[in-house]
Scaffold this active site. Sequence first.
Site, PDB file in Angstrom:
ATOM      1  N   LYS A 156      40.943  34.743  -2.907  1.00 34.84           N
ATOM      2  CA  LYS A 156      41.166  33.333  -3.244  1.00 34.84           C
ATOM      3  C   LYS A 156      39.817  32.650  -3.367  1.00 34.84           C
ATOM      4  CE  LYS A 156      44.874  30.643  -3.595  1.00 34.84           C
ATOM      5  NZ  LYS A 156      46.254  31.111  -3.816  1.00 34.84           N
TER       6      LYS A 156
HETATM    7  N1  GLU Z   1      47.651  30.721  -7.124  1.00 40.91           N
HETATM    8  C1  GLU Z   1      48.854  31.455  -7.292  1.00 40.91           C
HETATM    9  C2  GLU Z   1      49.337  31.983  -5.956  1.00 40.91           C
HETATM   10  O1  GLU Z   1      48.991  31.471  -4.915  1.00 40.91           O
HETATM   11  C3  GLU Z   1      48.754  32.516  -8.367  1.00 40.91           C
HETATM   12  C4  GLU Z   1      47.703  33.564  -8.131  1.00 40.91           C
HETATM   13  C5  GLU Z   1      47.495  34.486  -9.316  1.00 40.91           C
HETATM   14  O2  GLU Z   1      48.220  34.397 -10.285  1.00 40.91           O
HETATM   15  O3  GLU Z   1      46.570  35.304  -9.206  1.00 40.91           O
HETATM   16  O4  GLU Z   1      50.132  32.875  -5.894  1.00 40.91           O
END
Ligand code: GLU
Length: 419
Positions: free
Chosen positions: A106
């Site tokens: 993240k």
């Molecule tokens: N931000 C989204 C999540 O928390 C999508 C992450 C992604 O598609 O890599 O799942």
Amino acid sequence: MEKKYNPYENMLAVLEEAAGKLGLCRDDYIALCSPERELTVSVPVVMDDGRVEIFQGYRVQHSSVRGPYKGGVRFHPEADIDEVKALAAWMTWKCAVVNIPYGGAKGGIRVDPDLLSTKELARMTKRYVAQILPIIGPEQDIPAPDLNTDGQVMAWMMDAYSMLKGYAVPAVVTGKPLEIGGSLGRVEATGRGVVLTLMSYLEKMGLAPDNMKVAVQGFGNVGSTGAKLLKENGFSIVAINDVDGSVYNPDGIDIARALDYAQRHHKTLAGYTEPGLTKISAAEFWALPVDILFPAAMENQINEDNAGSIKARIVLEGANGPTTVEADAILNAKGVDIIPDILANAGGVVVSYFEWVQNLEAFTWEEDEINKKLAVMMKKAFTEVWHVSKEKKVPLRMAAYMVALDRVVRARNLRGVFP
Ligand code: GLU
């Protein structure tokens, strides 16, 4: 100011319990208790008035045991390393629970994006990419949208990465606009996955939507798409809480109208009215007599201050980490079923995976094919979690963690500890 809840501690508490229930020994999962890599960067931006502002940015790579790192980037004034670490770990579990070949990561920038112009945001995003460049890439770590980031931000990220490489690299990020290699169905994917998971749950419980009352917290991508699809599937959205307050209409909010209003008013419902709609306080929102509470904003929103007052019998976690460990225990004791984040909101990263695959094979798929594949994967994941929950007599969150952790640990044991 120190935050009241540390989301990373929250994640670790659940991880430890799942490891215990799986009978794992310390060596099996100790490496998963800390991220593989944490990068903090300082992002200088020339503001429109010529001043230079510095923003703090992060990219945390929790695990690459099952595949490349994967996870979104958020822009938020309260983003910090503990939050990003927790979110990175949740991506590891989420990708494992739906069984897609990724690890978890993240990113975030500590910024209030509403205070920046579009040009400032573009410069900040591109400089952030330059700062994290050595650790991202289509085979390494693939960012995506999250809170306050969208297709436009992904387009800037893809551009920065491509310019610095010297050639176009669409597969470096997912959640891109269609024009530059985005996937059909990606914008709605998280909301769609949430609804698919809820429908699987209701089917197991022998229940039908039947105008079940839903209160939605957050009216961003997940909350608004989720609300729209829930309505289409026969649920009644009676309350919405967003950054500007809470509104309640016991007869059901006109979601199409509310969505249209939010789109024309900086994505908020401030000033929205319709017959029967009243303003309520946040405390009243959490205590509403609804069937389903659908948190779709940020972590720690359901905590020991409001968990006791919750009357809903289902909590459908669209957000990541919306329920603290303490609140989870309170709700479990009350017999509330929580459909956990790492399962319920995994639709986004599933379609991110489809986008990445399409980019790598340089071939695009039709939308109905994507939605069908998403439905199959969500159903399979739900069924696996449901079985573990019944067999081991644990709540769905614990079952989801057990499924995920078991997959990650098996992969780790096959690979061994390097060298
Ligand atoms: N931000 C989204 C999540 O928390 C999508 C992450 C992604 O598609 O890599 O799942």
